[in-house]
Structure formats: C-alpha cells, structure tokens
Design a protein around this motif. Structure first.
Motif, PDB file in Angstrom:
ATOM      1  N   GLU A  60     -68.665 -80.335  68.938  1.00 18.82           N
ATOM      2  CA  GLU A  60     -69.591 -80.399  70.182  1.00 18.82           C
ATOM      3  C   GLU A  60     -69.004 -80.556  71.412  1.00 18.82           C
ATOM      4  O   GLU A  60     -68.139 -81.207  71.455  1.00 18.82           O
ATOM      5  CB  GLU A  60     -70.535 -81.864  69.717  1.00 18.82           C
ATOM      6  N   SER A  63     -71.690 -77.795  77.771  1.00 19.82           N
ATOM      7  CA  SER A  63     -71.988 -76.624  78.079  1.00 19.82           C
ATOM      8  C   SER A  63     -71.809 -76.475  79.914  1.00 19.82           C
ATOM      9  O   SER A  63     -71.713 -77.477  80.499  1.00 19.82           O
ATOM     10  CB  SER A  63     -73.285 -75.855  77.850  1.00 19.82           C
ATOM     11  N   GLU A  69     -73.627 -78.564  73.410  1.00 18.88           N
ATOM     12  CA  GLU A  69     -73.529 -77.197  72.666  1.00 18.88           C
ATOM     13  C   GLU A  69     -72.613 -77.470  71.282  1.00 18.88           C
ATOM     14  O   GLU A  69     -71.776 -77.948  71.469  1.00 18.88           O
ATOM     15  CB  GLU A  69     -72.835 -76.244  73.563  1.00 18.88           C
ATOM     16  N   GLN A  70     -72.804 -76.495  70.347  1.00 20.96           N
ATOM     17  CA  GLN A  70     -72.109 -76.617  69.034  1.00 20.96           C
ATOM     18  C   GLN A  70     -72.191 -75.218  68.669  1.00 20.96           C
ATOM     19  O   GLN A  70     -73.273 -74.431  68.646  1.00 20.96           O
ATOM     20  CB  GLN A  70     -72.752 -77.552  67.903  1.00 20.96           C
ATOM     21  N   VAL A  71     -71.042 -74.445  68.378  1.00 19.90           N
ATOM     22  CA  VAL A  71     -70.877 -73.145  67.905  1.00 19.90           C
ATOM     23  C   VAL A  71     -70.416 -73.293  66.338  1.00 19.90           C
ATOM     24  O   VAL A  71     -69.420 -74.203  66.133  1.00 19.90           O
ATOM     25  CB  VAL A  71     -69.837 -72.373  68.758  1.00 19.90           C
ATOM     26  N   ARG A 111     -79.631 -70.650  67.574  1.00 21.22           N
ATOM     27  CA  ARG A 111     -79.461 -69.194  68.178  1.00 21.22           C
ATOM     28  C   ARG A 111     -78.486 -68.428  67.117  1.00 21.22           C
ATOM     29  O   ARG A 111     -77.179 -68.891  67.053  1.00 21.22           O
ATOM     30  CB  ARG A 111     -79.147 -68.740  69.497  1.00 21.22           C
ATOM     31  N   CYS A 112     -78.574 -67.558  66.438  1.00 18.20           N
ATOM     32  CA  CYS A 112     -77.754 -66.848  65.525  1.00 18.20           C
ATOM     33  C   CYS A 112     -77.102 -65.778  66.375  1.00 18.20           C
ATOM     34  O   CYS A 112     -77.986 -65.200  67.154  1.00 18.20           O
ATOM     35  CB  CYS A 112     -78.512 -66.123  64.429  1.00 18.20           C
ATOM     36  N   ASP A 113     -75.778 -65.493  66.284  1.00 19.09           N
ATOM     37  CA  ASP A 113     -75.150 -64.469  66.672  1.00 19.09           C
ATOM     38  C   ASP A 113     -75.038 -63.480  65.808  1.00 19.09           C
ATOM     39  O   ASP A 113     -75.705 -63.544  64.711  1.00 19.09           O
ATOM     40  CB  ASP A 113     -73.999 -65.090  67.461  1.00 19.09           C
ATOM     41  N   PRO A 134     -72.622 -66.518  62.529  1.00 18.35           N
ATOM     42  CA  PRO A 134     -72.339 -67.404  63.712  1.00 18.35           C
ATOM     43  C   PRO A 134     -73.550 -67.915  64.180  1.00 18.35           C
ATOM     44  O   PRO A 134     -74.652 -67.264  64.480  1.00 18.35           O
ATOM     45  CB  PRO A 134     -71.454 -66.488  64.484  1.00 18.35           C
ATOM     46  N   TYR A 135     -73.483 -69.231  64.598  1.00 16.09           N
ATOM     47  CA  TYR A 135     -74.673 -69.711  65.308  1.00 16.09           C
ATOM     48  C   TYR A 135     -74.083 -70.694  66.598  1.00 16.09           C
ATOM     49  O   TYR A 135     -73.144 -71.089  66.769  1.00 16.09           O
ATOM     50  CB  TYR A 135     -75.636 -70.662  64.403  1.00 16.09           C
ATOM     51  N   THR A 136     -75.120 -70.743  67.432  1.00 17.74           N
ATOM     52  CA  THR A 136     -75.147 -71.729  68.559  1.00 17.74           C
ATOM     53  C   THR A 136     -76.156 -72.644  68.711  1.00 17.74           C
ATOM     54  O   THR A 136     -77.388 -72.331  68.532  1.00 17.74           O
ATOM     55  CB  THR A 136     -74.815 -71.166  69.910  1.00 17.74           C
ATOM     56  N   TYR A 138     -77.936 -75.580  71.128  1.00 11.75           N
ATOM     57  CA  TYR A 138     -77.863 -76.323  72.461  1.00 11.75           C
ATOM     58  C   TYR A 138     -78.914 -77.340  72.320  1.00 11.75           C
ATOM     59  O   TYR A 138     -79.726 -77.583  71.826  1.00 11.75           O
ATOM     60  CB  TYR A 138     -78.577 -75.366  73.629  1.00 11.75           C
TER      61      TYR A 138
END
Length: 141
Positions: A60, A63, A69-71, A111-113, A134-136, A138
């Motif tokens: 974490e 941003s 935020e976590q990716v 949110r998916c990348d 991959p995801y993010t 917030y």
C-alpha cells in the motif's frame, strides 16, 4: 492532512471471486487459494479441468491525491489434462482474460488493468495456461 486507510485484501479477493464464478465456458472446478483441493476425475477416468487462484497483493502507498493505493495481480492457472489439445484451455483462459479486461471495475473500487495469458506449458499430467490480471485499488475496501 493525509489519512491512510487500510485496504482489505480479502475484500479484493472476494470481488474477483464473485466475478469469476459468473464467467461462461470455464472449468467449474475451482481451487481457491489456501484451501485443500484434489483434482476430480471424470467418468472417463481423466482428470477434470480446473482453475487455481493466487492473489499477489502489492504494498500500500499514498497516491498523488493522498489516497491509499494498492497495485497487485490476481492470477488464475487454468489446468486441462495433458494431451487433450489446447482449444478448450485457450478458450477458458481467453474468457477469463476478457471478463477482467482493462475497463472492468469490481465492487466499485478494484480497477482491472490489461490481463495477459502466458504461453502454455506442461505440468504433467496437466497442460497449464496462466492468466494474470493486474489491478489497482484506491481508498478503502
């Protein structure tokens, strides 16, 4: 004043699971992370295809907007019996990839990348494809 909020990894995983079980034309056998699983055998004696889930959360951080935020990556290993060809395995992997495309949002905060599918490999007695999403996230979840 910056305030950090903790992101709940289980809630992220649950959001992905809720979406995964709605995807058509994928194996119904699901090996959830950290749950005992032994592949089942069909009436023909061959092992049934299955999907294994793995969550790879990132650290974490704050941003630029002072939001937590976590990716991370949600990974699905798609297993089909070795020697059964690639058509059904590729179709299942593509269906997962398409369901979690770069426009997908889960639970309003995940949110998916752009997902990827690796080249197939043999993991006897299995043929395996790996779908990485991959995801993010917030804020708080």
């Amino acid at each position: 004043t910056r305030t950090t909020m903790s992101i709940d990894s289980w809630a992220i995983q649950a959001a992905f699971r809720s979406k995964l079980i709605t995807i058509p034309d994928i194996p119904s056998e699901l090996a959830w992370e950290n749950r005992g699983y032994s592949p089942e055998t069909g009436s023909d004696g061959d092992p049934k295809p299955y999907i294994k889930e793995s969550m790879i959360p990132g650290n974490e951080r704050l941003s630029a907007n002072a939001e937590t935020e976590q990716v991370g990556i949600m990974q699905y290993d798609v297993y089909y019996p070795e020697g059964s060809g690639t058509k059904d395995a590729r179709k299942a992997a593509d269906n997962i990839k398409n369901a979690f495309n770069a426009t997908t949002t889960l639970s309003g905060l995940v949110r998916c990348d752009q997902p990827t599918v690796t080249r197939g490999d043999s993991d006897s007695p299995w043929y395996r494809l790996i779908v990485r999403v991959p995801y993010t996230v917030y804020g708080t979840l």
